[in-house]
Design a protein around this motif. Structure first.
Motif, short mmCIF file in Angstrom:
data_model
loop_
_atom_site.label_atom_id
_atom_site.label_comp_id
_atom_site.label_asym_id
_atom_site.label_seq_id
_atom_site.Cartn_x
_atom_site.Cartn_y
_atom_site.Cartn_z
N GLY A 231 3.53 9.51 -10.24
CA GLY A 231 2.89 9.80 -11.58
C GLY A 231 2.29 10.94 -11.54
N MET A 232 1.66 11.44 -10.47
CA MET A 232 1.00 12.94 -10.54
C MET A 232 1.92 13.90 -11.00
SD MET A 232 -1.51 12.47 -7.33
CE MET A 232 -1.90 14.30 -7.08
N LEU A 233 3.08 13.81 -10.46
CA LEU A 233 4.02 14.74 -10.32
C LEU A 233 4.85 15.03 -11.90
CD1 LEU A 233 6.30 14.88 -7.11
CD2 LEU A 233 4.93 16.67 -7.93
N GLU A 234 4.95 13.61 -12.27
CA GLU A 234 5.53 13.55 -13.84
C GLU A 234 4.48 14.01 -14.57
OE1 GLU A 234 7.54 10.25 -16.74
OE2 GLU A 234 6.65 9.45 -14.70
N LEU A 235 3.40 13.83 -14.59
CA LEU A 235 2.09 14.21 -15.44
C LEU A 235 2.08 15.92 -15.33
CD1 LEU A 235 -0.37 13.88 -17.30
CD2 LEU A 235 -1.81 13.93 -15.06
N ALA A 236 2.41 16.52 -14.07
CA ALA A 236 2.33 18.16 -13.75
C ALA A 236 3.79 18.54 -14.54
CB ALA A 236 2.39 17.95 -12.45
N ASP A 237 4.75 17.75 -14.65
CA ASP A 237 5.90 18.36 -15.17
C ASP A 237 5.60 18.34 -16.70
OD1 ASP A 237 8.16 18.97 -14.38
OD2 ASP A 237 9.08 17.26 -14.21
N ASP A 238 5.03 17.35 -17.16
CA ASP A 238 4.64 17.33 -18.70
C ASP A 238 3.81 18.40 -19.05
OD1 ASP A 238 6.51 15.28 -19.03
OD2 ASP A 238 5.08 13.65 -19.10
N GLU A 239 2.72 18.46 -18.20
CA GLU A 239 1.47 19.41 -18.56
C GLU A 239 2.21 20.97 -18.37
OE1 GLU A 239 -1.72 19.01 -19.50
OE2 GLU A 239 -0.63 17.29 -20.25
N PHE A 240 2.92 21.26 -17.35
CA PHE A 240 3.45 22.69 -17.32
C PHE A 240 4.44 22.95 -18.39
CE2 PHE A 240 3.38 22.34 -12.52
CZ PHE A 240 2.56 23.53 -12.49
N GLU B 70 0.85 -1.09 0.04
CA GLU B 70 0.03 0.09 0.09
C GLU B 70 0.89 1.28 0.03
OE1 GLU B 70 0.01 -1.61 4.31
OE2 GLU B 70 0.31 -2.47 2.42
N TYR B 71 1.96 1.24 0.45
CA TYR B 71 3.01 2.41 0.78
C TYR B 71 3.63 2.61 -0.59
CZ TYR B 71 2.27 2.13 5.80
OH TYR B 71 1.76 2.04 6.94
N LYS B 72 3.84 1.54 -1.25
CA LYS B 72 4.52 1.53 -2.66
C LYS B 72 3.69 2.03 -3.56
CE LYS B 72 7.20 -1.83 -4.16
NZ LYS B 72 7.93 -2.94 -4.60
N ARG B 73 2.27 1.67 -3.56
CA ARG B 73 1.24 2.22 -4.44
C ARG B 73 1.28 3.78 -4.24
NH1 ARG B 73 -4.43 3.02 -4.16
NH2 ARG B 73 -5.44 2.70 -6.22
N GLN B 74 1.25 4.26 -3.17
CA GLN B 74 1.03 5.54 -2.82
C GLN B 74 2.15 6.20 -3.35
OE1 GLN B 74 0.25 6.75 1.38
NE2 GLN B 74 -1.00 4.93 1.76
N PHE B 75 3.41 5.73 -3.41
CA PHE B 75 4.50 6.47 -3.95
C PHE B 75 4.43 6.52 -5.45
CE2 PHE B 75 7.87 7.92 -1.03
CZ PHE B 75 7.63 7.26 0.07
N SER B 76 4.02 5.41 -5.87
CA SER B 76 3.83 5.48 -7.41
C SER B 76 2.87 6.35 -7.98
CB SER B 76 3.51 4.14 -7.86
OG SER B 76 4.45 2.95 -7.46
N ARG B 77 1.78 6.50 -7.11
CA ARG B 77 0.72 7.37 -7.59
C ARG B 77 1.18 8.77 -7.60
NH1 ARG B 77 -4.13 6.85 -3.95
NH2 ARG B 77 -5.12 8.50 -5.08
N LEU B 78 1.95 9.15 -6.50
CA LEU B 78 2.46 10.48 -6.19
C LEU B 78 3.48 10.80 -7.18
CD1 LEU B 78 2.77 10.66 -2.30
CD2 LEU B 78 1.21 12.03 -3.82
#
Length: 354
Positions: free
Chosen positions: A180-189, A170-178
């Motif tokens: 992914g969100m940051l990588e998406l934000a990086d690309d979207e900026f 469950e912790y590894k999943r949280q890290f992966s989700r976060l």
């Protein structure tokens, strides 16, 4: 601090390091200065450029773990390290292009970690070059990453998480989700900046071609409109009254005033100019004719256009004061100027119900 125990080979490498340290410090400063100067010349603004010479303690720990792989101190590639932190992902490649021009890059040792697509890789997606200054034997490491990648890497380091550490799912999943969100934000900026730059170029093209009704009034569009010097003709007429000199100033402070007049496009602004220029000239003429002012602000034409618009539309003293407040900031003197202008304007033919 943990005591480090080195074998004779490690001790020899540490001695070489101490002898080489002044040269390493000079290399660090030279590489940093070259990079800063080149980025400035190319107009690339980054959030930070970090640089350091490896500490003796850090090197000793490295030599304790894997000193046998290094024949001499020159085999260690990160004695000097620089890290460029950019705002956007595409700027990493721009910095890399500059680095290739400035330094000799060891392509066998360099690695583009952005091509590693593991679930936990976001914080490690730096571009790593191993470089030399031309004519130098010493290599140094140059890392290039975005601000979000850097933040994520710092957080990971702070909380002690590494991709290889065994963690509950469950912790590894949280890290992966976060991640992914940051990588998406990086690309979207980066994508958003590209879209906005395209929009600004489109605005400039429409303004240049005179298609002003198709351009919504905004900060970007008004700034582009000002490059066509739309108030110059009126300013020159006004300046000729007293043979005055015009000194430049920003007209962007007038944007909220124009917006308050419900002008929605640059076409509306151009019609605002056309419809009020003669009246604005007559109003300012009635003031300047009895003065010897020989220095005027570049904003004089636009200011009187706004004042005339207020008077024509029945804004009266309150409306004039609002214009002065927007231009000069709130001040009791603005009401006095409004009263004075109201009195002067009563004789003007453009006044309503005259």
């Amino acid at each position: 601090m943990k005591e480090v125990k080195l074998d004779p080979h490690g001790e020899m490498l540490m001695m070489q390091f101490q002898e080489l340290k002044p040269e390493l410090e000079q290399l660090e400063q030279t590489a940093y200065d070259m990079l800063c100067r080149a980025l400035k010349e190319q107009g690339i603004y980054v959030t930070a450029i970090e640089h350091r010479v490896k500490t003796a303690h850090s090197l000793a720990g490295k030599l304790e773990r894997k000193g046998a792989k290094y024949k001499s101190i020159y085999d260690i590639t990160d004695l000097v390290g620089l890290r460029v932190i950019t705002f956007y992902t595409d700027e990493v490649d721009k910095v890399a292009a500059i680095a290739k021009r400035l330094f000799d890059v060891d392509w066998n040792e360099s690695v583009d970690k952005r091509k590693q697509y593991s679930l936990n890789s976001f914080g490690y997606l730096s571009l790593h070059y191993i470089c030399r200054l031309p004519g130098s034997e010493i290599r140094f490491e140059l890392q290039m990453r975005t601000a979000l990648q850097h933040v994520w890497s710092t957080i990971e380091h702070d909380i002690g998480y590494k991709g290889e550490v065994k963690m509950p799912p469950e912790y590894k999943r949280q890290f992966s989700r976060l991640a992914g969100m940051l990588e998406l934000a990086d690309d979207e900026f980066s994508r958003l900046r590209t879209v906005l730059n395209d929009y600004r170029r489109q605005i400039q093209s429409l303004v240049k071609s005179g298609q002003l009704d198709e351009v919504v009034l905004s900060g970007d569009s008004f700034r582009s409109f000002l490059t066509t010097h739309p108030f110059e003709r009126l300013n020159q007429r006004i300046a000729a009254v007293n043979q005055a000199e015009i000194f430049p100033t920003s007209l962007m402070t007038f944007l909220p005033v124009l917006e308050s007049f419900k002008l929605e496009t640059l076409g509306d602004v151009q019609r605002f100019i056309d419809e009020n220029s003669e009246d604005a000239y007559q109003l300012v003429l009635s003031q300047l004719a009895v003065t010897d002012l020989d220095i005027l602000s570049e904003s004089v034409g636009l200011q009187y256009l706004c004042l005339v618009h207020v008077l024509k539309n029945g804004g009266g003293r309150e409306g004039l004061t609002s214009v002065y407040d927007a231009i000069y900031g709130k001040d009791d003197a603005n009401s006095i100027m409004a009263d004075s202008l109201m009195q002067l304007a009563q004789s003007m033919p453009f006044m309503p119900n005259r």
